[in-house]
Design a protein around this motif. Structure first.
Motif, PDB file in Angstrom:
ATOM      1  N   LEU A  84      62.686  21.548  67.295  1.00 40.46           N
ATOM      2  CA  LEU A  84      62.059  22.316  68.367  1.00 40.46           C
ATOM      3  C   LEU A  84      62.647  21.883  69.704  1.00 40.46           C
ATOM      4  CD1 LEU A  84      58.384  22.409  67.081  1.00 40.46           C
ATOM      5  CD2 LEU A  84      59.811  24.409  67.565  1.00 40.46           C
ATOM      6  N   ALA A  85      63.603  22.622  70.176  1.00 39.00           N
ATOM      7  CA  ALA A  85      64.384  22.240  71.355  1.00 39.00           C
ATOM      8  C   ALA A  85      63.731  22.746  72.635  1.00 39.00           C
ATOM      9  CB  ALA A  85      65.803  22.795  71.243  1.00 39.00           C
ATOM     10  N   TYR A  86      63.960  22.004  73.699  1.00 38.57           N
ATOM     11  CA  TYR A  86      63.452  22.360  75.024  1.00 38.57           C
ATOM     12  C   TYR A  86      64.032  23.704  75.473  1.00 38.57           C
ATOM     13  CZ  TYR A  86      62.942  22.285  80.104  1.00 38.57           C
ATOM     14  OH  TYR A  86      62.665  22.603  81.413  1.00 38.57           O
ATOM     15  N   ARG A  87      63.124  24.586  75.991  1.00 35.23           N
ATOM     16  CA  ARG A  87      63.590  25.864  76.496  1.00 35.23           C
ATOM     17  C   ARG A  87      63.153  26.103  77.948  1.00 35.23           C
ATOM     18  NH1 ARG A  87      63.580  31.285  72.760  1.00 35.23           N
ATOM     19  NH2 ARG A  87      61.382  31.495  73.314  1.00 35.23           N
TER      20      ARG A  87
ATOM     21  N   THR B 125      65.311  17.838  71.830  1.00 36.82           N
ATOM     22  CA  THR B 125      63.851  17.906  71.847  1.00 36.82           C
ATOM     23  C   THR B 125      63.302  17.199  73.072  1.00 36.82           C
ATOM     24  OG1 THR B 125      63.633  15.887  70.521  1.00 36.82           O
ATOM     25  CG2 THR B 125      63.750  17.985  69.336  1.00 36.82           C
ATOM     26  N   PRO B 126      62.300  17.777  73.745  1.00 38.01           N
ATOM     27  CA  PRO B 126      61.682  17.100  74.888  1.00 38.01           C
ATOM     28  C   PRO B 126      60.718  16.022  74.419  1.00 38.01           C
ATOM     29  CG  PRO B 126      60.635  19.215  74.521  1.00 38.01           C
ATOM     30  CD  PRO B 126      61.748  19.125  73.518  1.00 38.01           C
ATOM     31  N   ARG B 127      60.612  14.946  75.209  1.00 36.94           N
ATOM     32  CA  ARG B 127      59.780  13.802  74.828  1.00 36.94           C
ATOM     33  C   ARG B 127      59.066  13.247  76.053  1.00 36.94           C
ATOM     34  NH1 ARG B 127      62.991  11.055  69.860  1.00 36.94           N
ATOM     35  NH2 ARG B 127      63.846  13.006  69.021  1.00 36.94           N
ATOM     36  N   LEU B 128      57.839  12.814  75.854  1.00 34.25           N
ATOM     37  CA  LEU B 128      57.077  12.162  76.909  1.00 34.25           C
ATOM     38  C   LEU B 128      57.496  10.695  76.935  1.00 34.25           C
ATOM     39  CD1 LEU B 128      54.794  12.066  79.017  1.00 34.25           C
ATOM     40  CD2 LEU B 128      53.167  11.838  77.131  1.00 34.25           C
TER      41      LEU B 128
ATOM     42  N   LEU C 175      57.906  16.002  71.533  1.00 33.09           N
ATOM     43  CA  LEU C 175      56.665  16.457  72.144  1.00 33.09           C
ATOM     44  C   LEU C 175      55.761  17.161  71.131  1.00 33.09           C
ATOM     45  CD1 LEU C 175      55.555  16.210  74.979  1.00 33.09           C
ATOM     46  CD2 LEU C 175      56.499  18.468  75.512  1.00 33.09           C
ATOM     47  N   VAL C 176      56.346  17.761  70.104  1.00 33.87           N
ATOM     48  CA  VAL C 176      55.583  18.465  69.070  1.00 33.87           C
ATOM     49  C   VAL C 176      56.142  18.101  67.703  1.00 33.87           C
ATOM     50  CG1 VAL C 176      54.953  20.727  68.125  1.00 33.87           C
ATOM     51  CG2 VAL C 176      55.069  20.406  70.612  1.00 33.87           C
TER      52      VAL C 176
ATOM     53  N   PRO D 115      56.997   1.453  82.889  1.00 35.19           N
ATOM     54  CA  PRO D 115      58.401   1.858  82.943  1.00 35.19           C
ATOM     55  C   PRO D 115      58.690   2.895  81.864  1.00 35.19           C
ATOM     56  CG  PRO D 115      58.178  -0.543  82.940  1.00 35.19           C
ATOM     57  CD  PRO D 115      56.830   0.014  82.613  1.00 35.19           C
ATOM     58  N   PRO D 116      59.647   3.792  82.104  1.00 37.19           N
ATOM     59  CA  PRO D 116      59.941   4.815  81.103  1.00 37.19           C
ATOM     60  C   PRO D 116      60.538   4.221  79.836  1.00 37.19           C
ATOM     61  CG  PRO D 116      61.518   4.904  82.905  1.00 37.19           C
ATOM     62  CD  PRO D 116      60.453   3.947  83.321  1.00 37.19           C
ATOM     63  N   ALA D 117      60.168   4.824  78.694  1.00 30.95           N
ATOM     64  CA  ALA D 117      60.710   4.400  77.404  1.00 30.95           C
ATOM     65  C   ALA D 117      62.060   5.063  77.176  1.00 30.95           C
ATOM     66  CB  ALA D 117      59.744   4.788  76.287  1.00 30.95           C
ATOM     67  N   ASP D 118      62.839   4.499  76.286  1.00 27.06           N
ATOM     68  CA  ASP D 118      64.087   5.125  75.855  1.00 27.06           C
ATOM     69  C   ASP D 118      63.736   6.448  75.176  1.00 27.06           C
ATOM     70  OD1 ASP D 118      66.403   5.952  74.620  1.00 27.06           O
ATOM     71  OD2 ASP D 118      66.851   4.022  73.684  1.00 27.06           O
ATOM     72  N   PRO D 119      64.299   7.566  75.630  1.00 26.58           N
ATOM     73  CA  PRO D 119      63.965   8.849  75.010  1.00 26.58           C
ATOM     74  C   PRO D 119      64.192   8.875  73.510  1.00 26.58           C
ATOM     75  CG  PRO D 119      65.144   9.200  77.056  1.00 26.58           C
ATOM     76  CD  PRO D 119      65.192   7.725  76.789  1.00 26.58           C
ATOM     77  N   GLU D 120      65.168   8.116  73.019  1.00 27.44           N
ATOM     78  CA  GLU D 120      65.422   8.116  71.576  1.00 27.44           C
ATOM     79  C   GLU D 120      64.334   7.366  70.819  1.00 27.44           C
ATOM     80  OE1 GLU D 120      67.754  10.164  70.701  1.00 27.44           O
ATOM     81  OE2 GLU D 120      68.274  10.423  72.819  1.00 27.44           O
ATOM     82  N   ALA D 121      63.588   6.487  71.520  1.00 30.58           N
ATOM     83  CA  ALA D 121      62.488   5.756  70.881  1.00 30.58           C
ATOM     84  C   ALA D 121      61.171   6.509  71.007  1.00 30.58           C
ATOM     85  CB  ALA D 121      62.343   4.371  71.494  1.00 30.58           C
ATOM     86  N   ALA D 122      61.078   7.395  72.000  1.00 30.08           N
ATOM     87  CA  ALA D 122      59.868   8.198  72.164  1.00 30.08           C
ATOM     88  C   ALA D 122      59.786   9.254  71.060  1.00 30.08           C
ATOM     89  CB  ALA D 122      59.866   8.858  73.539  1.00 30.08           C
TER      90      ALA D 122
END
Length: 703
Positions: A80-83, A34-37, A54-55, A44-51
């Motif tokens: 909902l996976a990134y496409r 899944t995509p994440r902001l 996106l939906v 600084p960027p957050a850990d994607p697993e903590a974000a």
């Protein structure tokens, strides 16, 4: 659709970036696809697993991964996976569309993000398309999600109570007070607690503004948001992965009885939401104000800012007649008004009262016996003012002939029963007969009678909505009507481009971003007490840009000079809406009114590009001193300061001028004995010897 960039985060997560210099953002694909902001602005960027994904959405048969009031952890959110994604530029706006897909159901989601150049605001909405083979009943969809925020221990949350006669009352509290520390590590589970704020019914801002904010307690970053819904909405805050999250939604099934059935190939879209960033609350509000200007429909009124006289408040109060109006028209013209709006009652020719008989919108022969209402409108034009009329277009009284003339499906209904609220039916603007009825009404009033201003009021609330044929649930019907209403307004303005429309719903009960983007003015309140209006006037720019925020100024002949100045002074940094029995005033009193109006005209061009600030913080309802500032880019700053009690002297910090030379000049009131204002190099020292007292001060940098 563009693929992912080659950039890599922590060696494991694919990333891409998007934005502009004022709003840099970074997205990453988490381990579940899944995509994440993960970064918004300069943090600084957050850990994607903590974000957050996106939906997030819920649908019948596809619930959440866990129970609780939070809008996170949904089954679809994890699937909902990134496409792919694509970028575009439209005028001054940068746009990004991220495509997501769920192979299990065939659902495709499009996260549509946009931001105007140079403004630190992110706008987002989500569009769904059923690419599967089976229908899907959607119960909620996020408009904007942001995770990876600081811990609740470090954040204060701000929300604004918005009640009839007491609008825009901001309050703050530590986020931790609402989201208790449960020792996440001991339980290996995030808290299920959330602070949830919702708006329900056809009054979109009844109870709360569709807004909120988070501020870091150390005085650092602010996240400020608005949900641009003309119907239901919800936001929630909670704790996730030792940080905080924000979820912004339009209507949902749980709170608003909103559901949508998507057959294969069908689409739906959320209401938009906007998130502003700033180094403090004032900076974030400045960005949001600039964004609101960039978003709204262009109109000459936004820069002209004409002075409007309205005969209602504390004056005729819905009882206009030719005899009463003619002297008021003359006095308003003498005071400097440029528009004159005849408020409610002009159509009233019913001995049983007009409340439950409205709908035809024809003038009363009894009220306007000689020449009819057109003679009064002509008098307004003769006095070099633009005539206006009050209208409540969405309602039809139960005794009105229109109630029987229009088909049943032209009205709100549930279970086959036409709804009635306070003796009125509600039109459904999705129905062509309802729209045709209002088009005929407006084209007669504006096209035939030459009216150039419409105050569109709305004084009932329907909750949860309507279930017309084709509606799955009442909340979906309400949102459908609300969107159709805004579409109707836009069409009216297309046909009559110089018409000015004021949005009103018992004052500020429909003060939402979606409606403000179409209408030119916004009523801020029905408050009749001049001593209770200042906290509303001072906080109104949180909800509406100053050039759109209509603030009543209703001086009366029985007021002393101080109260006349106080009543007028509260409107000078907004959109002055003059009222009061000016025709009964002495020449001296009318001169005070004229002086205030001329002062407003001398600064209004700068208000149209100014951004607000609050030297004393956001006003409290019972505060004895209140202050509102307007900062003009590369220009002066203006301060309205009110005293309702307390000691007669006060010092105000003006951070953006601290350490600089500046000249302080009192613009209102004109009386030299009213008070004083002195710039001391770091702040403004104000003296108001009497209560109630008010000053409008201009601070010019450089002396």
């Amino acid at each position: 659709m563009t693929g992912l960039a080659d950039a890599d985060l922590n060696g494991t997560h694919r990333t891409f970036t998007w934005g502009h210099t004022a709003l840099e953002s970074e997205f990453a694909v988490a381990a579940d696809g899944t995509p994440r902001l993960v970064r918004l602005g300069g943090t600084p960027p957050a850990d994607p697993e903590a974000a957050l994904p996106l939906v997030e959405l819920t649908a019948l048969g596809h619930g959440s991964g866990w129970s609780g009031p939070r809008f996170t952890g949904t089954a679809f959110g994890a699937r909902l996976a990134y496409r792919g994604h694509r970028t575009a530029r439209h005028g001054d706006w940068e746009r990004l569309t991220v495509e997501l897909h769920d192979p299990a159901t065939g659902l495709t989601a499009f996260a549509e993000l946009s931001s105007p150049d140079g403004i630190a605001v992110l706008r987002s909405r989500v569009r769904l398309r059923n690419d599967g083979t089976e229908p899907l009943v959607v119960q909620s969809v996020s408009s904007l999600l942001l995770g990876g925020l600081p811990s609740p221990d470090a954040l204060d949350v701000h929300r604004a109570r918005n009640d009839w006669l007491a609008e825009c009352r901001w309050q703050s509290e530590p986020l931790r007070r609402a989201v208790a520390d449960i020792n996440v590590d001991a339980h290996q589970h995030d808290s299920r607690a959330a602070l949830v704020v919702t708006g329900r019914g056809s009054w979109s801002t009844d109870g709360h503004l569709a807004m909120g904010a988070l501020t870091q307690r150390d005085g650092g970053r602010t996240w400020l948001w608005q949900i641009e819904s003309p119907a239901g909405w919800r936001w929630d805050l909670g704790e996730r992965a030792h940080g905080s999250y924000l979820a912004l939604n339009g209507p949902t099934d749980a709170e608003h009885q909103w559901r949508v059935r998507l057959a294969p190939g069908e689409e739906c879209a959320t209401v938009p939401a906007a998130l502003a960033l700033g180094s403090g609350f004032d900076a974030a509000m400045g960005a949001l104000t600039s964004y609101r200007r960039a978003l709204r429909r262009p109109h000459p009124d936004h820069t002209a800012l004409p002075v409007v006289f309205n005969d209602y408040m504390n004056t005729l109060m819905g009882d206009p007649t030719t005899e009463k109006l003619l002297p008021l028209i003359d006095a308003a013209a003498e005071a400097g008004a440029e528009y004159f709006c005849i408020d409610s009652g002009w159509y009233d020719d019913d001995t049983e009262g007009w409340w439950d008989s409205v709908g035809e919108w024809l003038p009363s022969p009894r009220r306007f016996p000689d020449g009819g209402i057109r003679a009064v409108l002509d008098r307004i034009r003769e006095r070099r003012m633009v005539p206006g009329l009050w209208l409540e277009p969405e309602v039809v009284g139960v005794r009105s002939p229109v109630a029987a003339a229009l088909p049943p499906d032209a009205f709100f209904q549930r279970d086959g029963v036409r709804l009635a609220e306070q003796g009125r039916h509600q039109l459904d603007l999705r129905h062509p007969a309802a729209r045709a009825h209002l088009d005929k009404t407006v084209d007669r009033i504006v096209g035939d009678w030459g009216v150039g201003y419409l105050k569109l009021d709305y004084n009932i609330v329907v909750d949860p909505g309507t279930r017309a044929p084709g509606d799955l649930a009442p909340g979906a019907g309400l949102l459908g009507h609300a969107r159709a209403y805004l579409d109707w307004l836009a069409d009216v303005l297309d046909r009559h481009p110089h018409l000015v429309i004021e949005n009103c719903a018992s004052g500020g009960m429909r003060m939402d971003g979606a409606t403000l983007a179409v209408s030119q003015l916004q009523s801020t309140s029905d408050q009749q007490d001049p001593l209770r209006y200042p906290p509303i006037a001072a906080a109104a720019p949180t909800a509406v840009p100053p050039e759109q925020g209509a603030v009543w100024a209703y001086p009366q002949p029985e007021f002393d000079d101080d109260l006349i100045a106080f009543t007028l002074g509260g409107a000078l940094l907004g959109r002055i809406h003059l009222s009061g029995h000016l025709n009964r005033m002495s020449a001296h009193q009318l001169g005070l009114v004229r002086d205030a109006v001329e002062t407003y005209k001398s600064i209004r061009g700068e208000l149209a590009r100014a951004v607000p600030f609050w030297p004393l913080g956001l006003p409290g309802w019972t505060d004895e001193w209140l202050a509102l500032g307007m900062r003009v880019p590369a220009g002066p700053s203006y301060l309205s300061v009110w005293r309702r009690g307390g000691a007669g002297e006060l010092r105000l910090s003006v951070g953006h001028l601290a350490g600089r030379e500046a000249r302080a000049e009192i613009l209102h009131p004109s009386a030299a004995t009213a008070g004083s204002a002195l710039w001391d190099g770091d702040g403004l020292r104000v003296s108001l010897p009497r209560t109630p007292g008010v000053l409008l001060v201009r601070l010019t940098p450089g002396g």
